[in-house]
Enzyme design. Structure first.
Site, PDB file in Angstrom:
ATOM      1  N   PRO A 217      11.417   8.853  36.537  1.00  0.00           N
ATOM      2  CA  PRO A 217      10.501   9.978  36.779  1.00  0.00           C
ATOM      3  C   PRO A 217       9.467   9.619  37.847  1.00  0.00           C
ATOM      4  O   PRO A 217       8.406   9.077  37.547  1.00  0.00           O
ATOM      5  CB  PRO A 217       9.854  10.208  35.412  1.00  0.00           C
TER       6      PRO A 217
ATOM      7  N   ASP B  94       6.743   5.035  39.016  1.00  0.00           N
ATOM      8  CA  ASP B  94       7.513   5.372  37.819  1.00  0.00           C
ATOM      9  C   ASP B  94       6.520   5.724  36.719  1.00  0.00           C
ATOM     10  O   ASP B  94       5.772   4.869  36.243  1.00  0.00           O
ATOM     11  CB  ASP B  94       8.370   4.169  37.424  1.00  0.00           C
ATOM     12  N   HIS B  95       6.514   6.994  36.294  1.00  0.00           N
ATOM     13  CA  HIS B  95       5.510   7.451  35.326  1.00  0.00           C
ATOM     14  C   HIS B  95       5.716   6.852  33.940  1.00  0.00           C
ATOM     15  O   HIS B  95       4.834   6.937  33.087  1.00  0.00           O
ATOM     16  CB  HIS B  95       5.508   8.983  35.239  1.00  0.00           C
ATOM     17  N   ARG B  96       6.870   6.233  33.695  1.00  0.00           N
ATOM     18  CA  ARG B  96       7.065   5.546  32.417  1.00  0.00           C
ATOM     19  C   ARG B  96       6.218   4.288  32.343  1.00  0.00           C
ATOM     20  O   ARG B  96       5.890   3.814  31.242  1.00  0.00           O
ATOM     21  CB  ARG B  96       8.538   5.177  32.234  1.00  0.00           C
ATOM     22  N   VAL B  97       5.882   3.734  33.504  1.00  0.00           N
ATOM     23  CA  VAL B  97       5.173   2.454  33.567  1.00  0.00           C
ATOM     24  C   VAL B  97       3.752   2.624  34.075  1.00  0.00           C
ATOM     25  O   VAL B  97       2.802   2.072  33.509  1.00  0.00           O
ATOM     26  CB  VAL B  97       5.929   1.466  34.486  1.00  0.00           C
TER      27      VAL B  97
END
EC number: 2.3.1.12
Length: 412
Positions: free
Chosen positions: A209, A384-387
């Site tokens: 993402p 990366d919006h997960r991180v």
């Protein structure tokens, strides 16, 4: 007893490679440490050294073979006096791979299709004038506004073919040939590097993402300091500093302040890197590689610049070792030298950030309520919006901007 030579594993992600070239031929004596072959991996062309001593009895996989699985039998060494039948039996027992030569023999060739059309098509009769022409010749004549009656055919029974149209010289200035290449395209087989790039970037866009943050940086002070440094070392070209060297150092210093941006995604845990290792995108003839400046935050600008020059040279010569391009926690992609103002780069998994750098250009800005001219550089962070959360990405860019606009801070 025969000795196996196997397709080496040159990186953790390598499952297959291309056997580019043999540097020894069958019957040659081989000593430990001698380079015997070149293997094309997803990032570079690597040399393969012999481990054992012996005679190169049989090359199982020929050069220019593609997609050879790792740990498969590629050649056999023998000792003095071993029989050929023993070697053949050994290969039959241990070989489970068929070579896949790098060839375009199976690819369709447009000129072959044209030839078949000319050879196989039926002769067409045109009214009472009896003009015989191949369909391709007729199409070319129509495109060039050429009357077939004025063309002399060189084919069987006076048949007009393609070459007659292409070589036709009109008798008046009103008839003009418009020559068009009948081959609409050319086919270039995808090399291993291009396949890996395609696979990884498709995976990135489909599974990561992305979000994007952009910022403008005033680089006037940086350009002044760079000029002063380069003047001081004017006789030593190896110490000439580039703007990209400052960008790498500024990223390293910003990551040191914002370690949460120096991270990689994992399904079970996020990996926060203790070392600041920065990947730098370098364009090469066959694609793109990302050599790594390790511990970039611990280097001064001269050390970093010299190391980067060496990495770029090795990348363009396909001489990077796996340790020089595997890993890294953050990537920089600079297209400023091509005049690109800004762009959104694609993240290189499992890294969580890549920064796209655009060209520097003079622009009008407002400073102290006055309009003035400054040299501005645009940068865009892909994260990366997960991180990395939006606030972390914004803080990183603010820190990067601070070091770029006050370059003395990163030279202390």
């Amino acid at each position: 007893m025969p000795i196996k030579i196997l397709m080496p594993v040159l990186s953790p992600t390598m499952t297959e490679g291309n056997l580019a070239r043999w540097l020894k031929k069958e019957g040659d004596k081989v000593n430990p440490g001698e380079v015997i072959a070149e293997i094309e991996t997803d990032k570079a062309t690597m040399e393969v050294e012999a481990v054992d001593e012996g005679i190169l009895a049989k090359i199982v996989i020929p050069q220019n073979s593609q997609n050879v699985p790792v740990n498969s039998l590629i050649a056999v060494l023998s000792e003095e006096g071993e029989e050929k039948t023993d070697i053949d039996a050994f290969i039959a027992k241990n070989n489970n791979v068929s070579p896949s030569p790098k060839t375009d023999a199976n690819l369709p060739k447009p000129h072959e299709n044209i030839a078949k059309v000319e050879e196989q098509v039926a002769v067409i009769k045109h009214d009472a004038s009896k003009i015989f022409a191949s369909p391709l010749a007729k199409r070319l004549a129509k495109m060039g506004n050429i009357r077939l009656e004025s063309v002399k055919g060189s084919g069987p029974h006076g048949r007009i073919v393609k070459q007659d149209i292409l070589s036709y010289t009109p008798s008046t200035v009103h008839n003009k040939i418009v020559s068009r290449n009948p081959e609409e395209y050319r086919l270039v087989p995808n090399n291993n590097i291009r396949k890996i790039i395609a696979k990884r970037l498709l995976e990135s866009k489909q599974t990561v993402p992305h979000f994007y943050l952009s910022i403008e940086c005033n680089v006037d002070k940086l350009l002044d300091i760079r000029e002063d440094i380069n003047k001081s070392f004017s006789e030593d070209k190896s110490t000439r500093i580039s703007v990209n060297d400052f960008i790498i150092l500024a990223v390293a210093k910003a990551l040191q302040e914002l370690p949460n941006a120096n991270a990689s995604w994992g399904e079970d845990a996020i990996r926060y890197h203790n070392n600041v290792d920065i990947s730098v995108a370098v364009a090469i003839e066959n694609g793109l590689v990302t050599p790594i400046v390790k511990n970039a935050n611990q280097k001064n600008i001269i050390e970093l610049s010299r190391e980067m020059k060496e990495l770029i040279k090795k990348a363009k010569d396909n001489k990077l070792t796996p340790e020089e391009f595997q890993g890294g926690g953050f990537t920089i992609s600079n297209l400023g030298m091509y005049g690109i103002k800004n762009f959104n780069a694609i993240i290189n998994p499992p890294q969580s950030c890549i920064m796209g750098v655009g060209a520097s250009a003079k622009r009008a800005i407002v400073k102290n309520d006055q309009v003035t001219i400054a040299t501005i550089m645009d940068v865009t962070l892909s994260a990366d919006h997960r991180v990395v959360d939006g606030a972390v990405g914004a803080e990183f860019l603010a820190a990067f901007k601070k070091f770029i606009e006050s370059p003395a801070l990163m030279l202390i």
